[in-house]
Structure formats: C-alpha cells, structure tokens
Design a protein around this motif. Sequence first.
Motif, PDB file in Angstrom:
ATOM      1  N   LYS A 124      68.181 -15.266 -15.996  1.00 56.78           N
ATOM      2  CA  LYS A 124      69.040 -15.835 -17.044  1.00 56.78           C
ATOM      3  C   LYS A 124      70.018 -16.865 -16.474  1.00 56.78           C
ATOM      4  O   LYS A 124      71.212 -16.816 -16.737  1.00 56.78           O
ATOM      5  CB  LYS A 124      69.797 -14.735 -17.784  1.00 56.78           C
ATOM      6  CG  LYS A 124      68.887 -13.720 -18.442  1.00 56.78           C
ATOM      7  CD  LYS A 124      69.662 -12.602 -19.072  1.00 56.78           C
ATOM      8  CE  LYS A 124      68.723 -11.544 -19.584  1.00 56.78           C
ATOM      9  NZ  LYS A 124      69.372 -10.350 -20.027  1.00 56.78           N
ATOM     10  N   THR A 125      69.494 -17.778 -15.674  1.00 59.96           N
ATOM     11  CA  THR A 125      70.359 -18.790 -15.083  1.00 59.96           C
ATOM     12  C   THR A 125      69.817 -20.194 -15.351  1.00 59.96           C
ATOM     13  O   THR A 125      68.664 -20.374 -15.745  1.00 59.96           O
ATOM     14  CB  THR A 125      70.467 -18.624 -13.549  1.00 59.96           C
ATOM     15  OG1 THR A 125      69.226 -18.980 -12.958  1.00 59.96           O
ATOM     16  CG2 THR A 125      70.858 -17.224 -13.164  1.00 59.96           C
ATOM     17  N   ASP A 126      70.684 -21.144 -15.087  1.00 58.83           N
ATOM     18  CA  ASP A 126      70.307 -22.545 -15.220  1.00 58.83           C
ATOM     19  C   ASP A 126      69.621 -23.088 -13.967  1.00 58.83           C
ATOM     20  O   ASP A 126      69.193 -24.237 -13.941  1.00 58.83           O
ATOM     21  CB  ASP A 126      71.533 -23.389 -15.553  1.00 58.83           C
ATOM     22  CG  ASP A 126      72.625 -23.297 -14.490  1.00 58.83           C
ATOM     23  OD1 ASP A 126      72.498 -22.507 -13.535  1.00 58.83           O
ATOM     24  OD2 ASP A 126      73.631 -24.023 -14.624  1.00 58.83           O
ATOM     25  N   LYS A 142      66.222 -24.808 -14.371  1.00 57.53           N
ATOM     26  CA  LYS A 142      66.183 -26.141 -14.987  1.00 57.53           C
ATOM     27  C   LYS A 142      66.716 -27.197 -14.029  1.00 57.53           C
ATOM     28  O   LYS A 142      66.368 -28.365 -14.134  1.00 57.53           O
ATOM     29  CB  LYS A 142      67.006 -26.145 -16.275  1.00 57.53           C
ATOM     30  CG  LYS A 142      66.376 -25.307 -17.356  1.00 57.53           C
ATOM     31  CD  LYS A 142      67.198 -25.295 -18.608  1.00 57.53           C
ATOM     32  CE  LYS A 142      66.530 -24.388 -19.622  1.00 57.53           C
ATOM     33  NZ  LYS A 142      67.390 -23.952 -20.659  1.00 57.53           N
ATOM     34  N   ARG A 143      67.540 -26.793 -13.089  1.00 60.61           N
ATOM     35  CA  ARG A 143      68.173 -27.744 -12.171  1.00 60.61           C
ATOM     36  C   ARG A 143      67.410 -27.937 -10.865  1.00 60.61           C
ATOM     37  O   ARG A 143      67.490 -28.988 -10.254  1.00 60.61           O
ATOM     38  CB  ARG A 143      69.600 -27.305 -11.844  1.00 60.61           C
ATOM     39  CG  ARG A 143      70.540 -27.402 -13.013  1.00 60.61           C
ATOM     40  CD  ARG A 143      72.002 -27.165 -12.644  1.00 60.61           C
ATOM     41  NE  ARG A 143      72.261 -25.877 -12.040  1.00 60.61           N
ATOM     42  CZ  ARG A 143      72.584 -25.695 -10.753  1.00 60.61           C
ATOM     43  NH1 ARG A 143      72.694 -26.713  -9.936  1.00 60.61           N
ATOM     44  NH2 ARG A 143      72.815 -24.485 -10.283  1.00 60.61           N
ATOM     45  N   ASN A 157      75.115 -21.149 -13.468  1.00 62.13           N
ATOM     46  CA  ASN A 157      75.748 -20.904 -14.770  1.00 62.13           C
ATOM     47  C   ASN A 157      77.230 -21.286 -14.750  1.00 62.13           C
ATOM     48  O   ASN A 157      78.081 -20.543 -15.224  1.00 62.13           O
ATOM     49  CB  ASN A 157      75.570 -19.454 -15.216  1.00 62.13           C
ATOM     50  CG  ASN A 157      74.126 -19.105 -15.495  1.00 62.13           C
ATOM     51  OD1 ASN A 157      73.287 -19.972 -15.681  1.00 62.13           O
ATOM     52  ND2 ASN A 157      73.831 -17.821 -15.508  1.00 62.13           N
ATOM     53  N   LYS A 158      77.509 -22.441 -14.156  1.00 65.54           N
ATOM     54  CA  LYS A 158      78.866 -23.012 -14.074  1.00 65.54           C
ATOM     55  C   LYS A 158      79.822 -22.186 -13.219  1.00 65.54           C
ATOM     56  O   LYS A 158      81.034 -22.322 -13.327  1.00 65.54           O
ATOM     57  CB  LYS A 158      79.448 -23.232 -15.474  1.00 65.54           C
ATOM     58  CG  LYS A 158      78.634 -24.187 -16.305  1.00 65.54           C
ATOM     59  CD  LYS A 158      79.229 -24.377 -17.673  1.00 65.54           C
ATOM     60  CE  LYS A 158      78.325 -25.288 -18.487  1.00 65.54           C
ATOM     61  NZ  LYS A 158      78.786 -25.481 -19.835  1.00 65.54           N
TER      62      LYS A 158
END
Length: 143
Positions: free
Chosen positions: A66-68, A71-72, A93-94
């Motif tokens: 469940k992380t970004d 996508k990065r 996730n910032k």
Amino acid sequence: MKSTPSILGLLAILTILIVQSSCQSKEEIFRQQYVVEGMMQYEKHCENCHQKDGSGLKDLYPPLAKTDLWKRLNASQIACIIKNGQKDAILVNKKAFQNYMPGNSKLEALDVAELVTYLRDKWGNDPRIFSLDSARIALKNCP
C-alpha cells in the motif's frame, strides 16, 4: 480386483492435474515459479525488516504494501536497491525513512529477478515477470 478402484482413482487424479496444468501457458507457469522463488527470497532476506505483510516497522523501515513506491520506482531501480542497499533517506507515502538498508552482495541476478517479480506481483499490482536478462542489465547499470 481391489486394486482396480485405486488405479482408476489415481488415473482420474493424474488426468485432472494434466488438464489443469495444460490450461496455463508456459509463460504463466514460469512467472509463477519466479513469484514462489521470490517469496522465499523475501522471507529469507527482507521479511525481518519489512514484515511478512509488507507493513514495514513503525518509523524504522518503510512499508512495501500500500505504498507509492511502485508508481515511483521502476523494476531496475528496485533491483539496484535490493542488491546495493539504500544509504539515503527514502520517501514512502510522503514520509521519510532514514534508516540504512544494507545491500546483499550474495544475491545473484536470478535471485533479484525473482524477488522483484514477487514484490511487484504482491504489492505493486504488476504481474509482469522481471526477467533474468533484465536483472543482469539493471544490476550492471546500478548507480
């Protein structure tokens, strides 16, 4: 005559297994093999810090689920982090995670290919295989 039902049962089971395996392409069977091998690599080398469910460990180690990240980072970047580690802070996730992640020089290109395939399949919503050739190229070109 008692052995006839046993033989028929065995033949029925074998027929079912053959039909099931023939429904999957060679490529899908190969991909699934990478996923399973990658899962074993994850359990051995990554699970202690990133946890079985990929949730990470509080503020120490970033989550993978469940992380970004997916996508990065592309597969080659993930392969380089696995093999060489992460010295600088990483933003997930910032949230910045400062802990050093050691690399694993014992992992071969095949191990990394399987691990990246597993990670992307499990948490990256990306079922594509990260091939051995792709892993070799990525590891050769790591910064």
